[in-house]
Design a protein around this motif. Sequence first.
Motif, mmCIF file in Angstrom:
data_model
loop_
_atom_site.group_PDB
_atom_site.id
_atom_site.type_symbol
_atom_site.label_atom_id
_atom_site.label_comp_id
_atom_site.label_asym_id
_atom_site.label_seq_id
_atom_site.Cartn_x
_atom_site.Cartn_y
_atom_site.Cartn_z
ATOM 1 N N SER A 49 0.948 -1.010 0.370
ATOM 2 C CA SER A 49 0.128 0.087 -0.070
ATOM 3 C C SER A 49 0.937 1.121 0.395
ATOM 4 N N CYS A 50 0.008 1.972 -0.389
ATOM 5 C CA CYS A 50 1.174 3.489 -0.135
ATOM 6 C C CYS A 50 0.128 5.100 -0.022
ATOM 7 N N THR A 58 -4.568 6.860 -1.281
ATOM 8 C CA THR A 58 -3.880 5.996 -1.074
ATOM 9 C C THR A 58 -4.240 4.926 -2.263
ATOM 10 N N TYR A 60 -3.709 0.306 -2.697
ATOM 11 C CA TYR A 60 -3.478 -1.338 -1.773
ATOM 12 C C TYR A 60 -3.457 -2.041 -3.238
ATOM 13 N N LYS A 65 -6.920 -5.301 0.276
ATOM 14 C CA LYS A 65 -7.913 -4.457 0.008
ATOM 15 C C LYS A 65 -9.191 -5.321 0.961
ATOM 16 N N THR A 69 -5.269 -1.444 6.421
ATOM 17 C CA THR A 69 -5.471 0.595 6.133
ATOM 18 C C THR A 69 -4.397 0.969 6.402
ATOM 19 N N ILE A 70 -4.149 1.698 5.896
ATOM 20 C CA ILE A 70 -2.781 3.055 5.513
ATOM 21 C C ILE A 70 -3.472 3.787 5.491
ATOM 22 N N LEU A 80 0.265 1.133 9.429
ATOM 23 C CA LEU A 80 -0.287 0.170 8.446
ATOM 24 C C LEU A 80 -1.294 -0.699 9.586
ATOM 25 N N LEU A 107 2.242 1.356 -6.776
ATOM 26 C CA LEU A 107 3.041 0.810 -6.428
ATOM 27 C C LEU A 107 4.530 -0.046 -6.351
#
Length: 125
Positions: A49-50, A58, A60, A65, A69-70, A80, A107
């Motif tokens: 993720s980012c 974000t 994922y 997914k 959760t980021i 994270l 990503l």
Amino acid sequence: QVQLVESGGGLVQPGGSLRLSCKASGFTWNYYAIGWFRQAPGNWREEVSCVSSRDGSTIYADSVKGRFTISRDNANTVYLQMNNLKPEDTAVYFCAARGNFNSDLSLSAKWYDYWGRGTQVTVSS
């Protein structure tokens, strides 16, 4: 000098949760992107993720997914949250950073310029 330090890894049972942290220092950019990646023994580094510091947008990977959760705070720390962990989530988790002038994200590991040393996550009963 940019430094990234991961923490929060450990051993957890399947179905459990962990929260990883990536504390960043030395940033001189207005904005930045931070990504999480993982690497299991014998495997390639895999994107997770980012997040963008500019607007919180974000991305994922499909494999996480709905479970991960980021998020980021105002003190250059990215989290994270990992829920419903599975044995296949076992890996060393790395965070990576890239300075930005906008909210671009990727990503792709090659897109990032700075890396932490990683934290081990083991999901096992």
